[in-house]
Design an enzyme around this catalytic site. Structure first.
Site: not given
Ligand code: ADP
Length: 632
Positions: A141, A173-174, A456, A569
């Site tokens: 995101a 899983g992309g 799931r 999730h």
């Molecule tokens: P989404 O699919 O919603 O984008 P992701 O799990 O792919 O979620 O990505 C969330 C990202 O946010 C991860 O890279 C994680 O390391 C980062 N993150 C989580 N908490 C913090 C924080 N407090 N400050 C900065 N980055 C953060």
């Protein structure tokens, strides 16, 4: 990224590099244990220095390992020491590289004390920075939002807690669900799925919007029946299935909007160079033939596309790695105006947003404390630390707490998803074989026990109820004709796993032989396969309700590997409107605060369909970026 590595290296000062090493010039190789299996490291030295470090083989998670591979060897060579920083969030893999280098150096004649000088770093300073948009989180995101915000002309600072982009999205899983008029007719399926649509249309509607949606789908389905197409699909049918598949807990208007944006978002991704296999499948838990599979391993293709698109935006886009958001800054009206964060060395990083802050910090399935606190229903018998997780260490639900502190409402927080088919020891999914629908799940007795094309949550609960809470994925040469070319999600071959005895993979020429290896009654296993093949041939209806059939399993060799459900999730999160504004419990907008991705709680209800998460972070990451850029 080269620039970032160079910058980091330039900040490092080696205090003491000893010079009198008694090395024998040459290239030396060592194999060490890393997170998911063996890692081979090659080190080239002359008489007194390390001239090159290469990792020549590894089975670490694609995407995650890229950063240690880029940074650790370069830092070791540049500083002539193995006392280099690990990549935050990829510590285990980083340490494996360092251990491999040390082992190889010993073979070259180095002692434990050689190349072990500490690096002295210039103290990190506090920073006070301003941009139009501040994005917290560099997962899916966060990067989708970075693209749309910078394309709208906004300056953006993105902070990421770990040392790499990707979060849980890069190890996913992309897979991407959407109706696809071009590929629908080539879906890899022999059976009819029409009964699924008929069933959903026969339901008594629970609201006006539900009735309207059913009416639209009914009309589309009737029109489809006049054609010679063999798989029906539409955005509205995707919406209805997504909503039903999550027990109607999600916000239906959000789900419809989401599904209607899925196909245009696929095209947006493709316009950035994202590549999908030219065939539609039904990924596990997707409930339908609308899954697009990324060509690159796991979620890495999305990040390659995102970073390529952002490469010419360096004037507007500033990523700060190893920077953790701790709280949001608000003004006297309650508007969110910035973020308080902390850098790797504990330095304060204060970020001011001219227009808006986007929280994109993901979910909390990997945070045992939070999942135990929120997921209080009796759906899952256990969510304690005994349950493995697929989640990355940096994704710990931080943004939810920060949003709540400024008044955001959290919804559906009790809804957590367990992914049925994780590696029982590590939670990894990169080691699953891409058999699509041509495989089945069996328990330790060699019996099928659940439909493999179901939800799931139902699959996970069924596995938990089996002996040792475990299942095997069973397939044969009919699904993977050659193990030397048959691929896993992480792009290794089936042979790689078999040869290295990884992830519990086993192989036998006959089904009987496989049963013996797995300690199953061969007659039971044979009966299981015979029964499944009868379903594939359409001779009987499946006892477990599976409708997606592609191939009979008849020809050896036979293969199996064990899988267990893993916390994956969280469907709940911040309540947002369709412009991605965070909302208070009274429905009012928290000005200046946008949320996108797994941190939000409106889209998936009680059960997220497999292949729907990437759609979510792309559709709403993009909208969050556009709106925050305008301060809308
Ligand atoms: P989404 O699919 O919603 O984008 P992701 O799990 O792919 O979620 O990505 C969330 C990202 O946010 C991860 O890279 C994680 O390391 C980062 N993150 C989580 N908490 C913090 C924080 N407090 N400050 C900065 N980055 C953060």
């Amino acid at each position: 990224m080269k620039k970032l590595v160079a910058l980091v290296l330039a900040c490092l000062l080696v205090t003491a590099v000893s010079s009198a090493f008694a090395l024998t010039s040459g290239t030396y190789e060592a194999t060490v244990a890393a997170m998911h299996g063996p890692m081979t490291v090659q080190v080239t030295v002359d008489e007194d220095s390390i001239t090159d470090v290469q990792v020549t083989a590894n089975v670490e998670t694609p995407g995650l390992i890229d950063w240690p591979l880029k940074e650790i060897p370069a830092a070791i060579v540049a500083n002539q020491t193995t006392e280099v920083d690990t990549v935050t969030g990829a510590t285990f893999s980083s340490r494996a590289i360092i251990r491999g280098v040390r082992e190889a150096l010993k073979l070259a004649g180095a002692t434990d004390e050689d190349f072990a000088a500490k690096i002295e770093k210039a103290p990190a300073e506090d920073q006070d920075l301003t941009a139009d948009v501040i994005i917290v989180g560099g997962g899916g995101a966060g990067l989708a939002a970075s693209i749309s915000a910078t394309e709208a002309g906004a300056s953006v600072i993105l902070i990421e807690k770990t040392g790499f982009f990707g979060g849980n999205s890069i190890v996913s899983g992309g897979i991407f669900n959407c109706p696809d008029p071009d590929l629908q007719d080539y879906a890899d399926i022999t059976s009819s799925l029409d009964s699924l649509i008929e069933e959903a249309l026969a339901e008594e509607p629970v609201s006006e919007l539900h009735a309207e949606l059913q009416a639209t789908v009914r009309e589309q389905f009737e029109a489809y029946k006049q054609t010679d197409k063999h798989v029906f699909d539409s955005a509205e049918w995707m919406a209805l299935q997504t909503w039903n598949g999550g027990d109607k807990v999600a916000d239906l208007d959000h789900v419809i909007f989401y599904a209607q944006n899925a196909y245009p978002t696929l095209k947006w991704l493709e316009s950035m160079g994202m590549e999908f296999a030219p065939v539609i499948n039904s990924a596990s838990g997707s409930l339908y033939m609308r899954t697009h599979t990324a060509v690159m391993p796991n979620g890495t293709g999305y990040f390659k596309a995102f970073q390529t698109r952002l490469a010419d935006k360096t004037d507007l886009w500033t990523p700060l790695m190893n920077t953790t958001a701790e709280s949001l800054i608000t003004d006297e009206t309650g508007r969110v105006t910035g973020v308080n964060a902390v850098g790797k060395e504990g330095n304060k990083v204060t970020l001011h947003a001219n227009k808006g802050v986007i929280l994109a910090t993901g979910g909390f399935a990997g945070n045992v404390e939070m999942r135990m606190e929120y997921c209080v229903s009796d759906k899952w018998p256990d969510l304690s630390a005994k349950v493995i997780t697929t989640n990355m260490p940096g994704v710990t639900g931080d943004g939810l707490r920060m949003a709540q502190e400024v008044g955001a409402e959290l919804i559906n927080m009790d809804q957590i998803q367990l992914l049925p088919y994780a590696n029982p020891w590590t939670g990894a999914t990169s080691d699953i074989t891409l058999t699509y629908s041509a495989s089945c799940y069996i328990n330790k007795n060699g019996e099928r026990f659940v439909r493999e094309d179901g939800r799931r949550d139902e699959m996970s609960l069924a596995i938990i109820a089996q002996p040792d809470g475990l299942m095997y994925q069973l397939f044969s040469a009919d699904a993977v004709p050659d193990p030397a070319t048959g691929k896993t999600l992480g792009d290794k071959t089936v042979s790689y796993y078999l040869d290295n005895h990884l992830a519990g993979y086993v192989q036998a020429d006959t089904l009987e032989g496989l049963a013996e290896i797995l300690g199953m009654d061969p007659a039971v296993l044979q009966a299981t396969v015979d029964d499944m093949n009868a379903c594939v041939r359409g001779e009987k209806t499946d006892d477990y309700g599976r409708v997606t059939w592609t191939k009979e399993l008849k020809t050896g060799p036979w293969y199996a590997y064990p899988r267990k459900p893993a916390a994956h999730h969280t469907m709940g999160g911040v309540n947002i409107d369709l412009s991605t504004h965070a909302l208070r419990a009274d429905g009012s907008v928290i000005e200046g605060l946008y949320c996108a991705g797994e941190i939000t709680g409106n889209f998936h209800g009680a059960n997220r369909l497999g292949g729907n998460a990437i759609v979510d972070f792309c559709v709403f990451g993009r909208i969050a970026g556009e709106n925050a850029a305008e301060g809308k």
